[in-house]
Design a protein around this motif. Structure first.
Motif, PDB file in Angstrom:
ATOM      1  N   VAL A  74       0.834  -1.205   0.000  1.00 31.15           N
ATOM      2  CA  VAL A  74       0.000   0.000   0.000  1.00 31.15           C
ATOM      3  C   VAL A  74       0.865   1.251   0.000  1.00 31.15           C
ATOM      4  O   VAL A  74       0.613   2.205  -0.754  1.00 31.15           O
ATOM      5  CB  VAL A  74      -0.949  -0.010   1.214  1.00 31.15           C
ATOM      6  N   ASN A  75       1.907   1.258   0.820  1.00 33.14           N
ATOM      7  CA  ASN A  75       2.812   2.413   0.860  1.00 33.14           C
ATOM      8  C   ASN A  75       3.469   2.657  -0.493  1.00 33.14           C
ATOM      9  O   ASN A  75       3.701   3.801  -0.887  1.00 33.14           O
ATOM     10  CB  ASN A  75       3.889   2.199   1.926  1.00 33.14           C
ATOM     11  N   ALA A  76       3.794   1.588  -1.193  1.00 27.71           N
ATOM     12  CA  ALA A  76       4.425   1.732  -2.505  1.00 27.71           C
ATOM     13  C   ALA A  76       3.461   2.294  -3.539  1.00 27.71           C
ATOM     14  O   ALA A  76       3.839   3.094  -4.395  1.00 27.71           O
ATOM     15  CB  ALA A  76       4.957   0.378  -2.977  1.00 27.71           C
ATOM     16  N   ALA A  77       2.203   1.880  -3.450  1.00 26.99           N
ATOM     17  CA  ALA A  77       1.236   2.274  -4.479  1.00 26.99           C
ATOM     18  C   ALA A  77       0.676   3.670  -4.294  1.00 26.99           C
ATOM     19  O   ALA A  77       0.408   4.369  -5.273  1.00 26.99           O
ATOM     20  CB  ALA A  77       0.088   1.271  -4.507  1.00 26.99           C
ATOM     21  N   LEU A  78       0.480   4.075  -3.042  1.00 26.51           N
ATOM     22  CA  LEU A  78      -0.192   5.355  -2.816  1.00 26.51           C
ATOM     23  C   LEU A  78       0.787   6.509  -2.914  1.00 26.51           C
ATOM     24  O   LEU A  78       1.190   7.125  -1.935  1.00 26.51           O
ATOM     25  CB  LEU A  78      -0.905   5.345  -1.461  1.00 26.51           C
ATOM     26  N   ASN A  79       1.153   6.810  -4.152  1.00 23.31           N
ATOM     27  CA  ASN A  79       2.044   7.932  -4.419  1.00 23.31           C
ATOM     28  C   ASN A  79       1.598   8.617  -5.704  1.00 23.31           C
ATOM     29  O   ASN A  79       0.909   8.011  -6.538  1.00 23.31           O
ATOM     30  CB  ASN A  79       3.491   7.452  -4.504  1.00 23.31           C
ATOM     31  N   PRO A  80       1.957   9.885  -5.899  1.00 21.15           N
ATOM     32  CA  PRO A  80       1.466  10.637  -7.063  1.00 21.15           C
ATOM     33  C   PRO A  80       1.907  10.082  -8.408  1.00 21.15           C
ATOM     34  O   PRO A  80       1.328  10.451  -9.432  1.00 21.15           O
ATOM     35  CB  PRO A  80       2.049  12.049  -6.832  1.00 21.15           C
ATOM     36  N   ARG A  81       2.913   9.200  -8.424  1.00 26.45           N
ATOM     37  CA  ARG A  81       3.361   8.606  -9.685  1.00 26.45           C
ATOM     38  C   ARG A  81       2.761   7.225  -9.909  1.00 26.45           C
ATOM     39  O   ARG A  81       3.226   6.458 -10.751  1.00 26.45           O
ATOM     40  CB  ARG A  81       4.888   8.502  -9.688  1.00 26.45           C
ATOM     41  N   PHE A  82       1.711   6.873  -9.184  1.00 30.32           N
ATOM     42  CA  PHE A  82       1.079   5.570  -9.269  1.00 30.32           C
ATOM     43  C   PHE A  82       0.688   5.232 -10.707  1.00 30.32           C
ATOM     44  O   PHE A  82      -0.288   5.740 -11.241  1.00 30.32           O
ATOM     45  CB  PHE A  82      -0.157   5.549  -8.369  1.00 30.32           C
ATOM     46  N   GLY A  83       1.475   4.384 -11.360  1.00 26.62           N
ATOM     47  CA  GLY A  83       1.151   3.900 -12.691  1.00 26.62           C
ATOM     48  C   GLY A  83       0.993   4.966 -13.747  1.00 26.62           C
ATOM     49  O   GLY A  83       0.306   4.760 -14.757  1.00 26.62           O
ATOM     50  N   VAL A  84       1.614   6.105 -13.572  1.00 25.25           N
ATOM     51  CA  VAL A  84       1.438   7.220 -14.504  1.00 25.25           C
ATOM     52  C   VAL A  84       2.577   7.247 -15.517  1.00 25.25           C
ATOM     53  O   VAL A  84       3.749   7.332 -15.147  1.00 25.25           O
ATOM     54  CB  VAL A  84       1.371   8.561 -13.746  1.00 25.25           C
ATOM     55  N   GLY A  85       2.241   7.150 -16.798  1.00 30.64           N
ATOM     56  CA  GLY A  85       3.233   7.199 -17.860  1.00 30.64           C
ATOM     57  C   GLY A  85       3.701   8.618 -18.128  1.00 30.64           C
ATOM     58  O   GLY A  85       3.098   9.590 -17.662  1.00 30.64           O
ATOM     59  N   PRO A  86       4.780   8.767 -18.889  1.00 31.73           N
ATOM     60  CA  PRO A  86       5.350  10.098 -19.138  1.00 31.73           C
ATOM     61  C   PRO A  86       4.417  11.043 -19.885  1.00 31.73           C
ATOM     62  O   PRO A  86       4.565  12.258 -19.801  1.00 31.73           O
ATOM     63  CB  PRO A  86       6.612   9.791 -19.955  1.00 31.73           C
ATOM     64  N   LYS A  87       3.454  10.497 -20.625  1.00 26.55           N
ATOM     65  CA  LYS A  87       2.546  11.346 -21.395  1.00 26.55           C
ATOM     66  C   LYS A  87       1.171  11.476 -20.733  1.00 26.55           C
ATOM     67  O   LYS A  87       0.256  12.048 -21.311  1.00 26.55           O
ATOM     68  CB  LYS A  87       2.387  10.786 -22.809  1.00 26.55           C
ATOM     69  N   GLU A  88       1.039  10.940 -19.536  1.00 30.54           N
ATOM     70  CA  GLU A  88      -0.243  10.989 -18.845  1.00 30.54           C
ATOM     71  C   GLU A  88      -0.285  12.121 -17.836  1.00 30.54           C
ATOM     72  O   GLU A  88       0.744  12.597 -17.355  1.00 30.54           O
ATOM     73  CB  GLU A  88      -0.498   9.664 -18.113  1.00 30.54           C
ATOM     74  N   SER A  89      -1.514  12.524 -17.497  1.00 34.99           N
ATOM     75  CA  SER A  89      -1.686  13.540 -16.465  1.00 34.99           C
ATOM     76  C   SER A  89      -1.299  12.960 -15.113  1.00 34.99           C
ATOM     77  O   SER A  89      -1.619  11.802 -14.816  1.00 34.99           O
ATOM     78  CB  SER A  89      -3.147  13.997 -16.408  1.00 34.99           C
ATOM     79  N   PRO A  90      -0.620  13.708 -14.278  1.00 33.85           N
ATOM     80  CA  PRO A  90      -0.222  13.186 -12.967  1.00 33.85           C
ATOM     81  C   PRO A  90      -1.425  13.022 -12.047  1.00 33.85           C
ATOM     82  O   PRO A  90      -2.491  13.606 -12.265  1.00 33.85           O
ATOM     83  CB  PRO A  90       0.723  14.278 -12.435  1.00 33.85           C
ATOM     84  N   ILE A  91      -1.240  12.205 -11.022  1.00 35.27           N
ATOM     85  CA  ILE A  91      -2.255  12.090  -9.973  1.00 35.27           C
ATOM     86  C   ILE A  91      -2.083  13.274  -9.041  1.00 35.27           C
ATOM     87  O   ILE A  91      -1.030  13.470  -8.442  1.00 35.27           O
ATOM     88  CB  ILE A  91      -2.086  10.770  -9.191  1.00 35.27           C
ATOM     89  N   GLU A  92      -3.120  14.071  -8.919  1.00 34.62           N
ATOM     90  CA  GLU A  92      -3.043  15.293  -8.118  1.00 34.62           C
ATOM     91  C   GLU A  92      -3.718  15.176  -6.761  1.00 34.62           C
ATOM     92  O   GLU A  92      -3.419  15.951  -5.852  1.00 34.62           O
ATOM     93  CB  GLU A  92      -3.684  16.448  -8.892  1.00 34.62           C
ATOM     94  N   ARG A  93      -4.627  14.207  -6.625  1.00 33.21           N
ATOM     95  CA  ARG A  93      -5.403  14.094  -5.389  1.00 33.21           C
ATOM     96  C   ARG A  93      -5.503  12.630  -4.977  1.00 33.21           C
ATOM     97  O   ARG A  93      -5.597  11.742  -5.820  1.00 33.21           O
ATOM     98  CB  ARG A  93      -6.825  14.620  -5.595  1.00 33.21           C
ATOM     99  N   LEU A  94      -5.493  12.415  -3.687  1.00 32.27           N
ATOM    100  CA  LEU A  94      -5.734  11.084  -3.132  1.00 32.27           C
ATOM    101  C   LEU A  94      -7.039  11.124  -2.350  1.00 32.27           C
ATOM    102  O   LEU A  94      -7.217  11.972  -1.468  1.00 32.27           O
ATOM    103  CB  LEU A  94      -4.589  10.664  -2.209  1.00 32.27           C
ATOM    104  N   ILE A  95      -7.934  10.198  -2.666  1.00 36.28           N
ATOM    105  CA  ILE A  95      -9.178  10.035  -1.914  1.00 36.28           C
ATOM    106  C   ILE A  95      -9.068   8.718  -1.152  1.00 36.28           C
ATOM    107  O   ILE A  95      -8.817   7.664  -1.746  1.00 36.28           O
ATOM    108  CB  ILE A  95     -10.406  10.023  -2.837  1.00 36.28           C
ATOM    109  N   VAL A  96      -9.231   8.779   0.143  1.00 33.44           N
ATOM    110  CA  VAL A  96      -9.137   7.593   0.992  1.00 33.44           C
ATOM    111  C   VAL A  96     -10.470   7.409   1.712  1.00 33.44           C
ATOM    112  O   VAL A  96     -10.959   8.334   2.363  1.00 33.44           O
ATOM    113  CB  VAL A  96      -8.004   7.738   2.033  1.00 33.44           C
TER     114      VAL A  96
END
Length: 387
Positions: A74-96
C-alpha cells in the motif's frame, strides 16, 4: 486450558501446507538473482508463486511484485506517480475511504493538502454520491478503497466506485487483503487498477505480500525500496524465498477449499451471532445491513467496555480483538465505527470475532460459554455497584 482462536482477520494460523512449503524452501540455498543452478532453483520457487498470485487475481504473472506484506504494498502504491506514464496527467489528489486500514490512512506519499477523506454510509460502505461529486472536481484522483473492511467485514462496492473514478479519468487501488481466500474475486471484476495482498491473513507466513497491477505499469513510479533492482526494478532487496513459498501454498489451499469454506464460515458466523444475541439481546451487530465477509462478526453490548470483555474472554481461553491489530495493541475507539456514525460509548465496546480455516463448532461453543459467563458477571457487578 483449552484455547480458542477467533482473530483470523488479524492473523490466520499457518496452514500445514504453508509450513511444509516454508521448510522445504529453506533448503533452496541460492539467491534467486544468481544464474547458477542453486540460484535458478530459488528463482523457480518465486516464479511459481508469482503465477499463483496472478491466477488468484486474474492478471499476468509480470503484474505481480512481491513485498514484505500488504502495508509495504500500500505504501508503494499510494504515491502521485502511481502507474502514470510520461505522457499521462499526474495524480493530483488522493481520496481515501474513511474506514481504510491505517496503512492507507497514514502510509501514502501525497501532500496532506491533496488528501480527501471519503465518508462512509451508516452501513459501513463508501458514500458513492459523495465520491461522484468529489471526482467531478478538478485534478486527477486516486481512490484507495478496501475490498472488505478488516473490522466490520463490510464488503465495499469496489466495482461501482471504480466506474465512477474511471469515468473521471482517475485510478482505483484496492486493499484486497480481507477478500483473499474468503470470496472469489479478480482485478477485472473489481475494476481495480492495482491490489494489495497479504500471506498471513490466509494461513501463510508473516512477512510476505504482493502488490498486483492490473491496468497500470507500476514500474513507472518511484519504488519504495531502492537498491539492486529486484522485482523488475519495482522493489529492491533479495526476495524472501521461504516466505513466498509459504504464501503460494496458502493460496493453493484456500482456493481449493473456497467453495466449501465460504458457506461453512457463514454458518459458523451466524452461530456465533446467535450466541451473542442469546447472552445479550441488546447487542448491536455493526454492518449487519450490508454485504459482509462470511467469517467476520463485529458487535458491541451497550454498557460493556471492549477492553474489559476482551480480558475476560482471554482469561477464559478465547482470543478475539477490538478491531485492527495494527494499532500498536491499543484498545481505542474505532475510526471505522466513528466514520459509520456509531456513538462513541457504543463504539468503545466493539468486539471483532473472525473465524477461518481451522475454526470449528466447538470453538463457537467455547466462545458462547465464555461470553455468556463474562456478560453475566459484568452485568451482575454493575447492578451491585448501582445499589
Amino acid at each position: 486450558m483449552t484455547r480458542t482462536y477467533l482473530d483470523y482477520n488479524a492473523t490466520a494460523p499457518i496452514r500445514r501446507e504453508a509450513r511444509a512449503a516454508v521448510i522445504a524452501a529453506m533448503e533452496a540455498t541460492g539467491n534467486p538473482s544468481s544464474v547458477h543452478a542453486e540460484g535458478r532453483a530459488a528463482r523457480r520457487i518465486v516464479e511459481d508463486v508469482r503465477g499463483g498470485v496472478a491466477s488468484l487475481c486474474g492478471v499476468a504473472a509480470r503484474c505481480v511484485t512481491f513485498a514484505s506484506g500488504a502495508t509495504e504494498a500500500v505504501n508503494a502504491a499510494l504515491n502521485p506517480r502511481f502507474g502514470v506514464g510520461p505522457k499521462e496527467s499526474p495524480i493530483e489528489r488522493l481520496i481515501v475511504a474513511a474506514g481504510e486500514h491505517p496503512c492507507a490512512l497514514h502510509g501514502h506519499r501525497f501532500p496532506l493538502s491533496t488528501v480527501e477523506m471519503a465518508p462512509l454510509c451508516p452501513d459501513g460502505r463508501i458514500d458513492l454520491d459523495w465520491l461522484a461529486d468529489a471526482c467531478g472536481r478538478p485534478g486527477r484522483a486516486l481512490l484507495a478503497l478496501q475490498g472488505a473492511n478488516n473490522e466490520t467485514g463490510v464488503v465495499q462496492p469496489v466495482s461501482e466506485a471504480a466506474a465512477i473514478v474511471h469515468a473521471a479519468g482517475g485510478l482505483l487501488f484496492c486493499d484486497a487483503v480481507q477478500l483473499a481466500g474468503r470470496v472469489s474475486f479478480n482485478a477485472a471484476a473489481l475494476g481495480a487498477d492495482a491490489l494489495a495482498l497479504s500471506a498471513h491473513k490466509i494461513g501463510g507466513p508473516k512477512g510476505a505480500g504482493a502488490l498486483v497491477a492490473a491496468n497500470v505499469d507500476l514500474s513507472l513510479g518511484e519504488p519504495l525500496i531502492r537498491g539492486g533492482g529486484q522485482e523488475r526494478g519495482a522493489r529492491a532487496g533479495t526476495e524472501s524465498v521461504a516466505s513466498i513459498a509459504g504464501f503460494g501454498a496458502a493460496i493453493r489451499a484456500c482456493v481449493a477449499d473456497m467453495a466449501e469454506e465460504a458457506p461453512r464460515l457463514l454458518a459458523l458466523r451466524e452461530h456465533l451471532a446467535d450466541h451473542v444475541r442469546g447472552a445479550a439481546p441488546d447487542a448491536v451487530i455493526f454492518g449487519e445491513s450490508a454485504p459482509r465477509l462470511p467469517n467476520t462478526l463485529c458487535f458491541a453490548v451497550p454498557g460493556i467496555e471492549a477492553a474489559t470483555l476482551m480480558i475476560a474472554l482471554d482469561l477464559a481461553g478465547v482470543a478475539v480483538s477490538s478491531g485492527s491489530a495494527c494499532s500498536s495493541g491499543k484498545v481505542t475507539p474505532s475510526h471505522v465505527l466513528a466514520a459509520m456514525g456509531v456513538a462513541p460509548d457504543l463504539a468503545r465496546g466493539a468486539i471483532r470475532v473472525s473465524v477461518g480455516w481451522a475454526s470449528t463448532d466447538r470453538d463457537a461453543e467455547h466462545f458462547a460459554e465464555a461470553f455468556s459467563g463474562a456478560i453475566r458477571r459484568m452485568r451482575a457487578g454493575r447492578a451491585a455497584g448501582a445499589v
